[in-house]
Design an enzyme around this catalytic site. Structure first.
Site, PDB file in Angstrom:
ATOM      1  CD  GLU A 198      -4.671 -16.800  27.137  1.00 42.08           C
ATOM      2  OE1 GLU A 198      -5.289 -16.083  27.685  1.00 42.08           O
ATOM      3  OE2 GLU A 198      -4.983 -17.718  26.138  1.00 42.08           O
ATOM      4  CD  GLU A 229      -5.611 -21.323  26.986  1.00 37.01           C
ATOM      5  OE1 GLU A 229      -6.257 -20.726  26.352  1.00 37.01           O
ATOM      6  OE2 GLU A 229      -4.956 -21.199  27.875  1.00 37.01           O
TER       7      GLU A 229
END
Length: 569
Positions: A240, A456
């Site tokens: 991320e 995720e």
């Protein structure tokens, strides 16, 4: 963590039709394969399959609704090689922040120095104590039938000073974890960096704001490859980077907590319009160097894969207009394309180059060549979607954050007054499974259909949610995951190369600026009972879901037809 389609389906026959329907009002038991707004209404492409139940599916609507039995995804919808697993990160679960030679990370420093910046004034000093209880985590994975565990390496546990001498105790810990996973037939997927930069490098030269981080990260990555690469065959260099750059150097709500003077953050000494791009540029250069090293020295036999895990958000136009359609495209560029476009094509999206100007660093030709096609696999971290609304490029609007540069605002409510989906326990997550399908199809149609893992995906339980008084009865999480697993299958049916789904997260953990007030785990961590692990309802569902004998599952058939109706409308 823890926050875009025509199908060819074989072998069943199908009928496609176009139906005018509201976003949350579709009452058919079929799958939405695409949607686009037209004048005075919303059209959906709908596929009806022969032989599926005739009862209507439950629309998502503005609130959570439990699925009917025939709508719940089945393991045999997926290829036998499709991987279901769960994810965590080092700082969020390990604890032992200063044990066995570990050095402090930027998150250790941030939480200790600015405790008021964490909603419940907590930190990751103990977290879920996985440094000492990792075998309990492995047991939970096995109890759920999970085949993959994605976890991250703490840089400052391996290299306390960020560079130089290796801490053998840190190596020993990860060796024990990896060996335990393999002994239990669970495949380790390793994230090299998940936001916890050594504080020593932050103090020495400013961390990711300094190009020196590229060489130091490369050294750290090599220590990981050298010590774990004989057993770890799947790597993600960074997790991320988009969220990291925006939250750590734009808004300043995450470590190291920098923002422009006059803004509300821990360290208002930065530049929220420039530093996010500087840090992001160095992340991309570090990724390229690590990948080149990996392929040259540690993957001579070609049996390992390396890539990056991107945080992504789905977008719909705020209203049916050309300007909002264009705003949606820019939003996708700035959210997904910022880091994905360089590792595919070697440079930032054109819209970013056009609007950001000289605040966006340039790549040399050599750097572009290293970056292009540098990912064997890609991870998408998906939680939610937004409406994208055009912002006029006028003298009345001056960007103050890097997120303003897209000239597109992210809205939870559309022009019709309806939310994009039901809000979950966490304020920023609205359930919108179609957004995941859409993004996977963008990967297919725009980026060459690379192998993708959903690295995720999940929602949080929160304190005080009266609809879920029992922390183990997480029916909202179960509903969310079931709908998103169906959304993944939607994309696979339309040709997207999706290889796995990893729930965030395996266990309740320290959720960054939200502390322990948001619990994302499939497994409950009882803080009043020595961090004891307790399976939630969603975890027990995975135990049944994953119990199908492997010989009964299909082999390598991304276009396999589902055996039940989709629910991702």
């Amino acid at each position: 963590m823890a926050l875009l389609a025509a199908a060819t389906l074989n072998p069943t026959t199908h009928l496609s039709l176009r139906s005018r329907a509201g976003r949350n009002s579709e009452n058919l038991w079929l799958r939405s394969t695409a949607s686009s707004q037209k004048s005075k209404g919303r059209f959906c492409n709908l596929t009806i399959r022969a032989g599926t139940p005739s009862k209507p599916a439950e629309p998502i609507g503005p609130v959570f609704t439990k699925l009917k039995p025939w709508q719940i995804p089945k393991r045999d919808w997926f290829d036998k090689d499709f991987l279901f697993g769960a994810s965590t990160s080092a700082y969020q679960i390990e604890g032992a922040w200063n044990e066995d030679g570990k050095g402090p990370s930027t998150w250790d420093h941030f939480c200790h120095t600015y405790p008021e910046r964490i909603s419940d004034m907590t930190n990751g000093d103990v977290a879920a104590n996985s440094y000492h209880l990792y075998e309990e985590d492995v047991k939970a994975l096995k109890d759920m039938g999970m085949k993959v565990y994605r976890f991250s390496i703490s840089w400052s546990r391996i290299l306390p000073d960020g560079t130089g001498k290796v801490n053998q105790a840190g190596i020993d810990y990860y060796n024990k974890l990896i060996n335990s996973l393999i002994d239990n037939d669970i495949v380790p997927y390793v994230t090299i960096w998940h936001w916890d930069t050594p504080q020593a490098l932050e103090d020495k030269y400013g961390g990711f704001l300094n190009r020196q981080i590229v060489d130091d990260y490369k050294q750290f990555a090599e220590v990981c490859f050298k010590n774990f690469g004989d057993r770890v065959k799947n790597w993600f260099t960074f997790n991320e980077p988009h969220t990291y750059c925006c939250f750590s150097y734009g808004e300043g709500i995450h470590a190291p907590g920098r923002c422009s003077p006059g803004m509300d953050c821990a360290v208002p000494e930065g530049d929220s319009l420039r530093e996010p791009y500087t840090a992001g540029h160095h992340i991309l250069l570090a990724h390229a160097e690590a990948v080149q090293l990996f392929k040259a020295r540690y993957n001579m036999h070609g049996d390992s894969k390396i890539g990056m895990a991107f945080d992504v958000m789905g977008y719909e136009p705020y209203q049916d207009s050309f300007l909002d359609d264009q705003a949606r495209e820019r939003s996708i560029d700035y959210n997904m394309g910022w880091f994905l476009e360089p590792v595919v094509r070697g440079d930032y999206p054109f819209s970013m180059r056009s609007l950001i100007g000289d605040r966006l660093p340039m790549f040399t030709k050599e750097e572009q060549e290293k970056l292009a096609s540098s990912c064997d696999i890609m991870g998408l971290n998906y939680y939610t979607s937004r409406f994208s609304k055009h912002v006029d490029m006028s003298p009345d609007f001056t960007p103050t954050l890097n997120t303003d540069d897209a000239y597109a605002s992210s809205e939870t409510t559309g022009s019709d007054g309806n939310d994009i989906g039901p809000i979950t326990g966490t304020y920023w997550i609205y359930m919108y499974p179609k957004g995941l399908t859409d993004l996977l199809l963008i990967m297919k149609e725009k980026y060459g259909n690379p192998p993708v893992f959903i690295t995720e995906n999940g929602i949080a339980d929160v304190e005080g949610d009266e609809s879920m008084p029992d922390p183990l009865d997480d029916w909202k999480r179960l509903d969310y995951l079931q709908r998103h697993i169906s959304a993944v299958k939607d994309a696979i049916d339309q040709g997207a190369d999706v290889r796995g789904h990893f729930t965030w997260g395996l266990i309740d953990n320290f959720e960054w600026s939200l502390g322990y007030s948001s619990r994302f785990g499939l497994v409950y961590i009882d803080k009043n009972d020595g961090n004891k692990r307790k399976l939630k309802k969603s975890a027990k569902w995975f135990s049944k879901f994953n119990s199908v004998p492997k010989p009964l599952l299909k082999t390598t058939n991304n276009n396999a037809t589902m055996t039940a109706a989709s629910v991702s409308v």
